[in-house]
Design a protein around this motif. Structure first.
Motif, PDB file in Angstrom:
ATOM      1  N   VAL A 210       0.841  -1.191   0.000  1.00  0.00           N
ATOM      2  CA  VAL A 210       0.000   0.000   0.000  1.00  0.00           C
ATOM      3  C   VAL A 210       0.879   1.244   0.000  1.00  0.00           C
ATOM      4  CG1 VAL A 210      -0.178   0.095   2.527  1.00  0.00           C
ATOM      5  CG2 VAL A 210      -1.970   1.139   1.130  1.00  0.00           C
ATOM      6  N   ASP A 211       0.419   2.293  -0.667  1.00  0.00           N
ATOM      7  CA  ASP A 211       1.110   3.583  -0.658  1.00  0.00           C
ATOM      8  C   ASP A 211       0.231   4.592   0.062  1.00  0.00           C
ATOM      9  OD1 ASP A 211       3.501   3.015  -2.084  1.00  0.00           O
ATOM     10  OD2 ASP A 211       2.344   2.920  -3.941  1.00  0.00           O
ATOM     11  N   LEU A 212       0.678   5.051   1.212  1.00  0.00           N
ATOM     12  CA  LEU A 212      -0.051   6.066   1.957  1.00  0.00           C
ATOM     13  C   LEU A 212       0.548   7.432   1.659  1.00  0.00           C
ATOM     14  CD1 LEU A 212      -0.519   4.282   5.422  1.00  0.00           C
ATOM     15  CD2 LEU A 212      -2.027   4.249   3.424  1.00  0.00           C
ATOM     16  N   ALA A 213      -0.059   8.467   2.195  1.00  0.00           N
ATOM     17  CA  ALA A 213       0.442   9.827   1.996  1.00  0.00           C
ATOM     18  C   ALA A 213       1.877   9.934   2.492  1.00  0.00           C
ATOM     19  CB  ALA A 213      -0.458  10.820   2.733  1.00  0.00           C
ATOM     20  N   THR A 214       2.664  10.819   1.878  1.00  0.00           N
ATOM     21  CA  THR A 214       4.068  10.954   2.250  1.00  0.00           C
ATOM     22  C   THR A 214       4.272  11.695   3.564  1.00  0.00           C
ATOM     23  OG1 THR A 214       4.173  12.804   0.677  1.00  0.00           O
ATOM     24  CG2 THR A 214       5.063  10.682  -0.040  1.00  0.00           C
ATOM     25  N   THR A 215       3.211  11.970   4.276  1.00  0.00           N
ATOM     26  CA  THR A 215       3.355  12.388   5.675  1.00  0.00           C
ATOM     27  C   THR A 215       3.515  11.164   6.567  1.00  0.00           C
ATOM     28  OG1 THR A 215       0.941  12.492   5.799  1.00  0.00           O
ATOM     29  CG2 THR A 215       2.122  14.572   5.503  1.00  0.00           C
ATOM     30  N   ARG A 216       3.438   9.974   5.968  1.00  0.00           N
ATOM     31  CA  ARG A 216       3.666   8.732   6.699  1.00  0.00           C
ATOM     32  C   ARG A 216       4.881   8.016   6.109  1.00  0.00           C
ATOM     33  NH1 ARG A 216      -0.110   8.145  10.385  1.00  0.00           N
ATOM     34  NH2 ARG A 216       1.138   6.405  11.166  1.00  0.00           N
TER      35      ARG A 216
END
Length: 685
Positions: A210-216
């Motif tokens: 999974v690719d989450l937001a780059t704040t994670r």
């Protein structure tokens, strides 16, 4: 619901600590967590996220790492300095602490271990989650587990840099003195590094679906940091080979526990090769993915609201970085909620932390040649314009210098100029206030950065900045690959050349790398750059040096310089030859006339007294912030002790792990090289 879970967890954490505290805890700065109900707090994906969110600000870097941040690791190097020398560059001011809150600290490691010990059994016996009992999306749960492996790895990497050999602890420990004492045993530094790499591999695997937001945290970041850690350890082992700073080296204090230590790969040379190969492989995964996505740099500093923006400049000065591909992780701030003062610092004198002359002179000309190939540093030949004004020193230079080095008369604010919230905004850059002793408004070296400073006045409320913090950038993977692969083979392969070309194109300088290498004079470079040295000797390898130069220029003020200098072993020469760190060319230049009062009299005091506000021209025509008054710590130059490559362990930890009362000689621990086990004492050498 997320905020409620976070609040409940933190409240019960505090309660559990209050009721369970025992004398055993201090062995490893232990925080018992046994009273937290795992059935309640590790049962849903949302609860895992809430736990993770507590650790993010405590473990990951943010604006605090910047050169003019509170804990910046460019500050206090040959890149950026204050007006007072860091204790590590003195012979008698860095001392062994008795007890210190941030020394040999395990709190974050224990929190991560507790999370993993409660979560993994519920998820199942393997990465598929076949037996998972945690509610929520399987890919999301896996991602959160991967994030926690990453956080443990990153926290351990910080310990590796500080202490070298360090205890490897993977599970929460029983509150038992014997068990805790045994767990305090330090593992050899290369095995700590291997443990970190293994955690990062786990993080990558768990986050792969999974690719989450780059704040994670994300899988690409895991590989980037793997390349950083592997390069760090490989270069450390290579450059400190045979010394007390590596396992098995002469005088290595770990021989107290490991009398006949054998490297897992068979020898230190094989271990160096192992780590460099790991760095190359990890860096290439990220480098190949992002080499075509580096943020554009127009090479021009925007000076009008109607002028085109420079995306590279704005990468460090905007609120939302979610669409900036190069940024692999960033920290979001919010007006009135989570704020900072980086804009105010960049809009003034960087809170009295300035670039050194050495860093400024280290940037190449646009044609890819070093400055010294174009006349003298002071006067130049007409292409290089000399350094007698700040405007001159920036002309025809690498655009990373020209857009970020502030120049008197430039506009600092272009948008919302009437916004009254911007209480700390300086609309037009003044002459650098080098005589101002105010820690927030003074200028240390005369050379100040605008990196991280916004052009919008709304971000300049006192303590109220809310632009995003860049934590990690993909360009580092390109640089890590270049260095690791060259150290392995002694040549620049096609990938390294491709990566280097992309970086130099973005910097708006010539891509003729061979021209730069041929024009490099290492004796001249050594005048401006501690990174020209390894183990006290000037580098003979001009290619490797120019890779180091590229890192220095690309990451100025982003917090990795001290890490690089240590792994390169670049301070040995300071033991016998103190370094005089300088700023702008003050004396006998037009800039001297900037400091006249209304009667046309100079306000510069350079007599070496306690009233002096600048250094004497008898010392140098260049400003020397550490050499204003004879009482300053580095008045005679910055020096070094070999012990300073690692931090000392506090005496209290030896007392707590002693088997005979507080007799430190019976502790399972050993002190770092050349540091005594006596509080308030300096290093032996």
């Amino acid at each position: 619901m997320k905020s409620n879970y976070k609040y409940i967890f933190k409240t019960l954490m505090a309660m559990s600590i209050a009721v369970a505290t025992t004398s055993c805890e201090d062995f490893l700065d232990r925080e018992p967590m046994s009273t937290i109900s795992p059935e309640t707090y590790f049962s849903t994906a949302a609860q895992l996220e809430a736990n993770l969110n507590d650790e993010y600000p405590n473990i990951l870097p943010s604006f605090g790492q910047w050169g003019y941040g509170v804990f910046g690791e460019d500050k206090g190097t040959d890149n950026q300095i204050e007006v007072t020398a860091n204790d590590r560059y003195t012979a008698d001011r860095w001392k062994v602490p008795h007890s210190e809150s941030d020394n040999w600290k395990f709190e974050r490691i224990y929190r991560v271990n507790f999370f993993l010990s409660e979560t993994l059994p519920k998820f199942g016996d393997d990465i598929s989650g076949a037996k998972n009992t945690i509610s929520g999306s399987i890919p999301t749960i896996k991602h959160y587990i991967g994030e926690m492996y990453f956080l443990r790895a990153y926290e351990y990497f910080k310990k590796l840099q500080l202490f070298g050999d360090f205890p490897i602890i993977e599970t929460p420990l029983a509150d038992d003195a014997t068990a805790l004492r045994e767990a305090s045993k330090r593992a050899p530094r290369n095995e700590v590094a291997r443990f970190i790499l293994a955690d990062l591999d786990k993080a990558y695997s768990y986050m792969s679906d999974v690719d989450l937001a780059t704040t994670r945290i994300n899988k690409d970041l895991a590989m980037l940091v793997k390349s950083r850690v592997a390069l760090f350890e490989g270069s450390w082992l290579k450059n400190f080979k045979g010394t007390a700073f590596v396992p098995g080296g002469e005088g290595w204090p770990g021989a107290k526990i490991y009398s006949n230590y054998q490297y897992p790969s068979g020898s230190i040379d094989n271990e160096v090769k192992y780590f460099l190969e790991q760095a190359v492989a990890a860096a290439k995964i990220v480098g190949d993915k992002y080499k075509g996505s580096l943020t554009q740099n127009t090479g021009v500093l925007q000076q009008s609201a109607t002028d085109p923006a420079n995306p590279y400049f704005d990468m460090f000065a905007q609120e939302d970085l979610s669409k900036v591909s190069e940024v692999l992780l960033w920290r979001q701030y919010a007006r009135g909620l989570a704020t900072h003062n980086i804009n105010s610092a960049a809009g003034r004198g960087n809170y009295r932390i300035g670039l050194t002359r050495g860093l400024v002179q280290n940037f190449l000309m646009k044609d890819g040649t070093p400055v010294y190939t174009h006349g003298t540093y002071a006067n130049g030949d007409g292409y290089y314009m000399g350094d007698k004004t700040i405007a001159d020193v920036k002309a025809n230079r690498d655009s990373r210098l020209s857009i970020f080095l502030k120049e008197p008369g430039q506009k600092n604010i272009l948008f919302e100029t009437d916004n009254n919230e911007g209480t700390e905004a300086v609309m037009v850059e003044p002459y650098p206030s080098i005589t101002n002793g105010d820690g927030e408004r003074g200028y240390a070296t005369g050379y100040a950065l605008r990196k991280g400073g916004s052009f919008n006045r709304k971000h300049y409320a006192n303590g109220g900045g809310y632009t995003a913090a860049v934590c990690f950038r993909a360009v580092e993977a390109l640089l890590n690959y270049m260095e690791a692969s060259y150290m392995l083979t002694g040549t620049l392969d096609a990938t390294a050349r491709e990566y280097w070309t992309a970086i130099r194109q973005r910097a708006n300088i010539s891509t003729d790398i061979d021209k730069t290498i041929a024009a490099t004079n290492m004796s001249m470079e050594a005048e401006n750059d501690w990174g020209a040295y390894t183990a006290g000797a000037i580098l003979t390898d001009k290619t490797l040096y120019n890779i180091r130069r590229e890192r220095r220029c690309e990451f100025m003020a982003e917090g990795i310089r001290y890490m690089d200098l240590r792994r390169w072993r670049s301070m040995d020469q300071l033991v016998s030859t103190p370094s005089h760190l300088e700023g702008m060319h003050l004396w006998n230049t037009p800039m001297e006339s900037w400091y006249l009062n209304s009667q046309g009299q100079t306000i510069l005091v350079a007599d070496g007294s306690n009233q002096a506000n600048v250094s004497s021209k008898d010392k140098s025509e260049y400003l020397r912030p550490f050499e204003r008054t004879s009482s300053q710590a580095a008045y005679n130059g910055c020096t070094w002790k070999m012990a300073h490559y690692l931090n000392p362990i506090m005496v209290k930890q030896f007392q707590l792990t002693a088997t005979s009362g507080s007799d430190v000689s019976t502790s399972i621990l050993y002190q770092n090289p050349f540091w005594p086990v006596v509080a308030d004492q300096t290093a032996e050498k």
